[in-house]
Design an enzyme around this catalytic site. Structure first.
Site, PDB file in Angstrom:
ATOM      1  N   ASP A   1       0.867  -1.171   0.000  1.00  0.00           N
ATOM      2  CA  ASP A   1       0.000   0.000   0.000  1.00  0.00           C
ATOM      3  C   ASP A   1       0.913   1.233   0.000  1.00  0.00           C
ATOM      4  O   ASP A   1       2.150   1.135   0.130  1.00  0.00           O
ATOM      5  CB  ASP A   1      -0.976  -0.011   1.189  1.00  0.00           C
ATOM      6  CG  ASP A   1      -2.212   0.843   0.887  1.00  0.00           C
ATOM      7  OD1 ASP A   1      -2.170   1.642  -0.062  1.00  0.00           O
ATOM      8  OD2 ASP A   1      -3.217   0.719   1.610  1.00  0.00           O
TER       9      ASP A   1
HETATM   10  C1  NOJ Z   1      -4.081   3.877  -0.060  1.00  0.00           C
HETATM   11  C2  NOJ Z   1      -5.223   2.936   0.150  1.00  0.00           C
HETATM   12  O1  NOJ Z   1      -5.111   2.301   1.396  1.00  0.00           O
HETATM   13  C3  NOJ Z   1      -5.354   1.878  -0.931  1.00  0.00           C
HETATM   14  O2  NOJ Z   1      -6.546   1.159  -0.744  1.00  0.00           O
HETATM   15  C4  NOJ Z   1      -5.304   2.506  -2.292  1.00  0.00           C
HETATM   16  O3  NOJ Z   1      -5.447   1.521  -3.281  1.00  0.00           O
HETATM   17  C5  NOJ Z   1      -3.991   3.244  -2.433  1.00  0.00           C
HETATM   18  N1  NOJ Z   1      -3.903   4.291  -1.432  1.00  0.00           N
HETATM   19  C6  NOJ Z   1      -3.811   3.849  -3.806  1.00  0.00           C
HETATM   20  O4  NOJ Z   1      -4.637   4.917  -3.989  1.00  0.00           O
END
Ligand code: NOJ
Length: 750
Positions: free
Chosen positions: A294
């Site tokens: 993430d």
């Molecule tokens: C953070 C989020 O937790 C995740 O779900 C998401 O896909 C990413 N950012 C990318 O935007």
């Protein structure tokens, strides 16, 4: 005759060959790994430098929209330098072509970019938030909504979506509950499969399929106290029984990628967790796709406190099984240095990571034609709210609505009402209706509730509107006008709830009632004595005991997306008979949290005796249980009939029930089947969902619903953590929700 036979035979042979050809050209991870692709990867790997390999393992955000600190602004220069293999938050056929060109024409090996985005509940046409879609319990429709999202997103140059989120969430304070399928592992697993199927369609090579990403691996939904990013401390049993299965289901469905979660699990951050990423995911489950982190979650292992600096964090992540670094630039900055300093096995891990990433790029066909998704013509045809997509969005939206209360059959409304008041901060609102994570959706295209009502009410009906308050107002100045409007009406439709930003990422709430002064607004409108229909819009279960007690009709509509106002009006005026069921428990108050249907009995289950497991100030029961939802008609269940009362490990048990539509309307019902294992080597939940069927019945008609149960459905992690079935007595329940069920007993013998 002989000749005819001959012709027929050759047609049949060609058909089989054609089919074989078509099948053998399907590309996804579920097919056996293609020798040809693996050989191509071998030869590419053999000529790649370490820097080029690390480039493939690096994912940067573009400048479109970001969901965290942007610590890399030079991503275009990085693409040209071969230092980045994937980009997210960039779309549009022309723009993605421009980016792709930078990679293909400027870098030594010309390896194409992988382009990702958060396509969570639609791309341009926005569907209900995932929690809302889950309330439909309609797998075919859920699959179709993901399919349409993939068609639109790929027409805009994208290859990859960061969805589905398959985190089980038992805590409504956690704002990301909006993004998943709710609290139940079985429902969550079948929905995970439906979504992966919808996005990938079993063939990544097609230019209208997106690589899916099951996230967040793992147990992110169990953040302590429902506070986003907080720690997770749980037994391996709970992890394996409750939180892991939806991911396993996604892997079985061939999901191309998995995203790590921000949280730690029992002291080890998920992004540096070898047991999770390698032992379970890659070895035990045989996952052949790649693992992406993430957003900056490698860097975050420093504040987590398991490493002193980012270089160490990068080494920990790659050796734990991470293949691609999202936005953190840790691999980019430090991985080469770590290898040079002699990384214990790091180089072979890097080769494996790059192999996995290149495999996905090959499956997508990017090596044959890097621009195959950048088709301006297709973009024009498909991305701008295609009428078929809009029509289906309305179908999906109305199927997601849950009727929570309908005292005195207030709903559906007669179209010929003289005066209708549409009141509340969400009544004439488009911005919130689109919900969190609305991708490239344009909220100005949403149909507000007021617009929907105006379209469907009789032309002679007078429609009055007043806001009553803003979503999070702390003053009550606007309430008086709303009360005056309500007094003039025959019926009041009152739309209250949350703003879109109050759920999704970084959106935990400690109190989950109506924000601001909305509760006051509801009370004051109720006091006018007019019949009131409350329409809730929200991204999580709300604690609304006063409303549940006093207001005669309540509709849970989540955030329904582009066609929300039309879909709610379809239900309000009876064009569609609601059929949604809650995928998550609604608590009476925050003190009951965590509250979920598949709880355990304890040694002192609740009774009149003081010394049993209960609160002094609130019942143990929820406000609305898991699986709950009403219809404009009524359904009656007969007693359950089992084909056997005793089964062996090899037998199948059939459980039958007759369901009759005893009301005045045709309607749909989700028939739910639960099982309880009465005594195990470890304690078992009071009920576990094991199957469901959504049926449609005309008034007065009875149908027989049959469930088939095998001993495999009764397996769990026993006292030695072995996943197996134990002989003994079981209760089987079938009913309309997790509380109102009928039961039958059976015994499993060895
Ligand atoms: C953070 C989020 O937790 C995740 O779900 C998401 O896909 C990413 N950012 C990318 O935007």
């Amino acid at each position: 005759m002989k000749q005819l036979y001959h012709i027929a035979f050759s047609i049949a042979v060609s058909a089989v060959l054609l089919l074989f050809y078509a099948c053998s050209h399907k590309r996804d991870l579920k097919q056996t790994k293609s020798g040809e692709i693996e050989r191509k990867i071998d030869s590419l790997l053999s000529i790649m430098t370490l820097e080029e390999k690390i480039g493939q393992m690096t994912l940067f955000t573009s400048d479109f929209n970001v969901t965290g600190p942007t610590i890399r602004e030079n991503y275009k220069a990085d693409i040209k330098a071969g230092k980045v293999g994937a980009v997210f938050n960039a779309f549009g056929a022309a723009y993605t072509r421009e980016l792709q060109k930078m990679a293909v024409e400027n870098t030594r090996l010309g390896i194409p970019l992988l382009l990702g985005y958060d396509v969570i509940h639609g791309f341009r046409t926005i569907f209900p938030i995932p929690l809302g879609e889950a309330a439909s319990w309609d797998l075919a429709s859920i699959e179709n909504s993901a399919r349409i999202a993939a068609v639109e997103a790929t027409a805009d140059g994208l290859h990859w979506t960061f969805a589905p989120m398959v985190d089980i969430a038992r805590d409504p304070r956690w704002g990301r509950i909006a993004e998943g399928a709710g609290e139940d592992t079985y429902l969550g697993s079948v929905i995970a499969k439906a979504k992966v199927k919808g996005f990938q369609n079993g063939d990544l090579y097609k230019t209208n399929t997106l690589v899916a990403c099951a996230k967040h691996f793992v147990a992110y939904g169990a953040a302590l106290a429902g506070r986003d990013y907080n720690i997770v401390d749980m037994s391996e049993r709970t992890l394996r029984e409750i939180y892991l299965p939806p991911f396993k289901a996604a892997v079985e469905e061939g999901v191309g990628t998995i995203m790590t979660s921000f949280n730690e699990i029992n002291g080890v951050p998920a992004t540096g967790n070898r047991m999770i990423l390698t032992d379970i995911l890659k070895i035990e489950w045989g996952f052949d796709g790649f693992v992406v982190t993430d957003y900056t979650s490698i860097n975050e292992m420093v504040p987590h406190g398991v490493v002193m600096d980012e270089k160490e964090a990068g080494k920990l992540a790659v050796n734990a099984g991470v293949d691609m670094d999202m936005q953190g630039a840790v691999f980019y900055n430090y991985l080469a240095e770590s290898v040079e300093q002699g990384g214990d096995g790091t180089m072979s891990r890097i080769d494996d990571a790059v192999r996995r990433i290149l495999r996905i790029k090959y499956l997508l066909g990017l090596f044959e034609d890097a621009y195959r998704y950048c088709d301006e013509q297709k973009e024009k045809e498909l991305v701008l709210l295609h009428p078929d997509h809009i029509a289906f969005a309305r179908v999906m939206a109305r199927r997601s609505i849950v009727l929570l209360k309908n005292k005195g059959d207030l709903l559906p409304l007669d179209q010929n009402i003289t005066t209708l008041a549409v009141v509340g901060p969400l009544a004439d609102n488009k911005k919130e209706m689109i919900g969190p994570w609305s991708a490239a959706g344009d909220y100005t295209r949403c149909v507000s509730l007021l617009e929907g009502i105006k379209k469907q009410a009789h032309p002679n009906t007078r429609i009055l509107f007043a806001k009553g308050c803003n979503i999070d107002d702390t003053h009550t100045y606007l309430i008086r006008e709303a009360v005056a409007v309500a007094r003039k009406a025959d019926v009041v439709i009152l739309a209250v709830g949350e703003a879109a930003w109050m759920s999704g990422e970084a959106a935990s709430r400690s109190m989950i009632g109506l924000p601001g002064v909305q509760q006051e607004l509801v009370k004051r409108i109720y006091e006018t004595g007019k019949p009131v229909i409350v329409v809730l819009m929200n991204g999580r279960p709300l604690a609304i005991p006063w409303i549940a007690e006093h207001i005669p009709a309540i509709l849970e509509t989540w955030f329904l997306g582009t066609t929300g106002g039309d879909a709610i009006s379809d239900v309000i005026f009876g064009k569609y008979n609601p059929s949604g069921k809650l995928p998550v428990t609604f608590p009476r108050n925050e003190g009951q949290i965590p509250i979920f249907y598949n709880a355990k009995n304890t040694g002192r289950p609740i009774s009149d005796n003081k010394y049993t497991s209960k609160y002094l100030d609130v019942p143990n029961t929820p406000l609305y249980p898991f699986g709950y939802g009403l219809s404009y008609t009524t359904f009656e269940y007969s007693n359950i009939i089992l084909n056997k009362n005793e089964i062996s490990y090899k037998d199948t048990l059939k459980a039958m029930v007759e369901v009759t539509n005893t009301g005045p309307e045709k309607g749909e019902e989700v028939v739910q089947m639960y099982i309880r294992d009465l005594a195990g080597s470890v304690t078992r939940p009071l009920k576990e969902l094991k199957g469901f069927q959504k049926i449609k019945l005309e008034p007065g008609v009875t149908t027989r619903v049959t469930f088939t149960i095998t001993s495999g459905d009764l397996k769990y992690y026993d006292i030695n953590m072995e996943y197996k079935v134990e002989p003994g007595d079981f209760v089987l329940f079938i009913g309309t929700n997790s509380i109102e069920t009928r039961e039958a007993y059976f015994t499993l013998i060895e």
